[in-house]
Scaffold this motif. Structure first.
Motif, PDB file in Angstrom:
ATOM      1  N   GLU A   8       0.387  -3.439  -3.047  1.00  0.00           N
ATOM      2  CA  GLU A   8       1.747  -3.290  -2.203  1.00  0.00           C
ATOM      3  C   GLU A   8       1.291  -2.579  -0.624  1.00  0.00           C
ATOM      4  O   GLU A   8       1.602  -3.343   0.352  1.00  0.00           O
ATOM      5  CB  GLU A   8       2.627  -2.401  -2.865  1.00  0.00           C
ATOM      6  N   TYR A   9       0.388  -1.796  -0.628  1.00  0.00           N
ATOM      7  CA  TYR A   9       0.110  -1.006   0.629  1.00  0.00           C
ATOM      8  C   TYR A   9      -0.930  -1.490   1.258  1.00  0.00           C
ATOM      9  O   TYR A   9      -1.070  -1.915   2.299  1.00  0.00           O
ATOM     10  CB  TYR A   9      -0.132   0.450   0.355  1.00  0.00           C
ATOM     11  N   TYR A  51       7.912  -1.085  12.733  1.00  0.00           N
ATOM     12  CA  TYR A  51       6.719  -0.154  12.262  1.00  0.00           C
ATOM     13  C   TYR A  51       6.918   1.068  13.318  1.00  0.00           C
ATOM     14  O   TYR A  51       6.101   2.002  12.642  1.00  0.00           O
ATOM     15  CB  TYR A  51       5.445  -1.082  12.862  1.00  0.00           C
ATOM     16  N   LEU A  52       7.649   1.062  14.250  1.00  0.00           N
ATOM     17  CA  LEU A  52       7.770   2.449  14.730  1.00  0.00           C
ATOM     18  C   LEU A  52       9.227   2.875  14.772  1.00  0.00           C
ATOM     19  O   LEU A  52      10.303   2.439  14.564  1.00  0.00           O
ATOM     20  CB  LEU A  52       7.348   2.251  16.474  1.00  0.00           C
ATOM     21  N   TYR A  53       9.254   4.335  14.669  1.00  0.00           N
ATOM     22  CA  TYR A  53      10.543   5.290  14.816  1.00  0.00           C
ATOM     23  C   TYR A  53      11.347   4.788  13.553  1.00  0.00           C
ATOM     24  O   TYR A  53      12.511   4.553  13.670  1.00  0.00           O
ATOM     25  CB  TYR A  53      11.300   4.669  16.025  1.00  0.00           C
ATOM     26  N   GLN A  67      12.418   5.590   3.962  1.00  0.00           N
ATOM     27  CA  GLN A  67      11.260   6.569   3.942  1.00  0.00           C
ATOM     28  C   GLN A  67      10.045   6.351   2.979  1.00  0.00           C
ATOM     29  O   GLN A  67      10.119   5.920   1.901  1.00  0.00           O
ATOM     30  CB  GLN A  67      11.841   7.991   3.550  1.00  0.00           C
ATOM     31  N   ASP A  68       9.024   6.356   3.775  1.00  0.00           N
ATOM     32  CA  ASP A  68       7.676   5.957   3.041  1.00  0.00           C
ATOM     33  C   ASP A  68       6.598   6.365   3.988  1.00  0.00           C
ATOM     34  O   ASP A  68       6.141   5.815   4.877  1.00  0.00           O
ATOM     35  CB  ASP A  68       7.544   4.309   2.709  1.00  0.00           C
ATOM     36  N   GLY A 245       7.964  12.646   4.455  1.00  0.00           N
ATOM     37  CA  GLY A 245       8.411  11.328   4.247  1.00  0.00           C
ATOM     38  C   GLY A 245       8.317  10.899   2.771  1.00  0.00           C
ATOM     39  O   GLY A 245       8.971  10.081   2.380  1.00  0.00           O
ATOM     40  N   ALA A 246       7.346  11.631   1.904  1.00  0.00           N
ATOM     41  CA  ALA A 246       7.141  10.967   0.329  1.00  0.00           C
ATOM     42  C   ALA A 246       8.203  11.815  -0.107  1.00  0.00           C
ATOM     43  O   ALA A 246       8.752  13.035  -0.060  1.00  0.00           O
ATOM     44  CB  ALA A 246       5.733  11.510   0.170  1.00  0.00           C
TER      45      ALA A 246
END
Length: 365
Positions: A8-9, A51-53, A67-68, A245-246
């Motif tokens: 996925e990543y 992609y940002l903020y 969140q990721d 974030g994780a």
């Protein structure tokens, strides 16, 4: 512990690479714009694509993504690899923006967040004073409500970038008869006004990124108070909180609690306060400890959470790096001790294992 990215990543990384290849450098007429304007155009496009903020709501200029931490890391890696403009850094995007989202009014968020994210408005932090550094609650800069304005008098010091900033978020004593922590308010102040003087501080290295700021009947509108009057100390905690974030490294999923036992904790260590200045090194050292010990990813993140918090759990600001003895103490007792800042035993461990020089006053445990 397997730290390889899942498919996925890997797919997400290819998606980011394709986006950058198609959009940076800019082409056509956009490529003729001044460099800063080109960067702004690209940031706007990257934000539009998510992609940002990523943690900022769309209505304030962010992309509002789930969140990721791994996706955020991939974005940073790929943007850096291509030399593409990433999110703006500084005390505006990293400190006042999340504080306003958590504690500010809708009007404050709408007025201040979008220009901060775009770089049209820059910020300085007005916390430390000549007599209020590690004991920040001793601050004496005063704010008096006169009509529809706050009138501010006093001094701030060690203020990074104040000579270049447009605005300051500051802790000001507005209730002189209240208790030490209870009489402080959190104000947003325009630095470009006659009642403010900024002087740079030359250091041994020859650099002068720090400043001292003098307030002489400086003014800010009454509505520029964040949170309630006299409750700025609680708002300042939001500025000093870092939510990782994780999912395994979220300190708190709700409001910042007064003690360890009152918080709505995420899967990580339910610790007291994250300081966004200095917690990163602690976070990574904890992650490294987990890896060296052969622990799984969830446990390594718990260590990372604990270490990041530990750097600030006693004083609310970054002290010397914690020793292994301190970390062990934290791992064993951190969850059950509600107030590590005032833990005399822990303070002795800190001084006995970190300080050089005269050890005669250190009690042996």
């Amino acid at each position: 512990m397997d730290l390889r990215f899942t498919p996925e990543y890997d797919d997400f990384r290819e998606e980011v690479r394709s986006f950058i290849a198609a959009n940076w450098p800019l082409q056509g007429d956009a490529a003729k714009l001044p460099e800063t304007e080109q960067e702004m155009v690209f940031r706007d496009l990257a934000t539009e694509h998510g992609y940002l903020y990523r943690s900022i709501p769309k209505k304030y200029g962010g992309s509002e993504q789930p969140q990721d931490i791994l996706k955020s890391k991939i974005v940073l890696e790929e943007f850096n690899r291509a030399g593409a403009p990433h999110e703006l850094s500084g005390q505006g995007p990293s400190m006042i923006v999340p504080t306003l989202i958590q504690c500010g009014s809708e009007a404050q968020c709408e007025k201040y967040i979008p220009p901060t994210l775009r770089g049209d408005m820059t910020w300085a932090q007005g916390y430390s004073e000549p007599g209020a550094g590690s004991d920040l609650a001793s601050l004496q800069t005063r704010g008096e409500l006169v009509g529809d304005e706050w009138v501010i008098n006093g001094q701030k010091i060690w203020t990074s970038g104040a000579d270049k900033a447009d605005m300051m978020f500051a802790l000001v004593r507005t209730e002189p008869d209240a208790g030490k922590h209870a009489g402080i308010s959190y104000l947003l102040i325009d630095l470009k006004q006659p009642g403010i003087r900024v002087s740079t501080l030359k250091q041994m290295t020859g650099t002068d990124e720090f400043c001292e700021v003098f307030f002489d009947d400086a003014r800010t509108p009454a509505e520029n108070i964040v949170g309630k009057r006299g409750e700025g100390w609680a708002v300042s905690k939001a500025t000093l909180v870092c939510k990782r974030g994780a999912a395994g490294a979220v300190a708190f999923t709700g409001d910042v609690p007064d003690s360890l036992d009152d918080g709505e904790a995420g899967p990580g260590f339910p610790i007291e306060v994250f300081n966004v200045l200095g917690a990163g090194d602690g976070f990574m050292s904890g992650l490294l400890k987990g890896w060296l010990d052969g622990e799984g990813w969830p446990t390594a993140l718990k260590y990372a959470n604990a270490c990041g918090a530990f750097a600030v759990s006693r004083h609310g600001c970054t002290p010397a790096y914690p020793s292994w003895e301190e970390l062990q103490f934290f791992f064993e007792r951190g969850i059950t001790r509600p107030d590590l800042r005032n833990d005399a035993e822990l303070e002795q461990v800190h001084w006995a294992t970190n300080r050089a020089g005269d050890w005669s006053s250190v009690r042996t445990l």
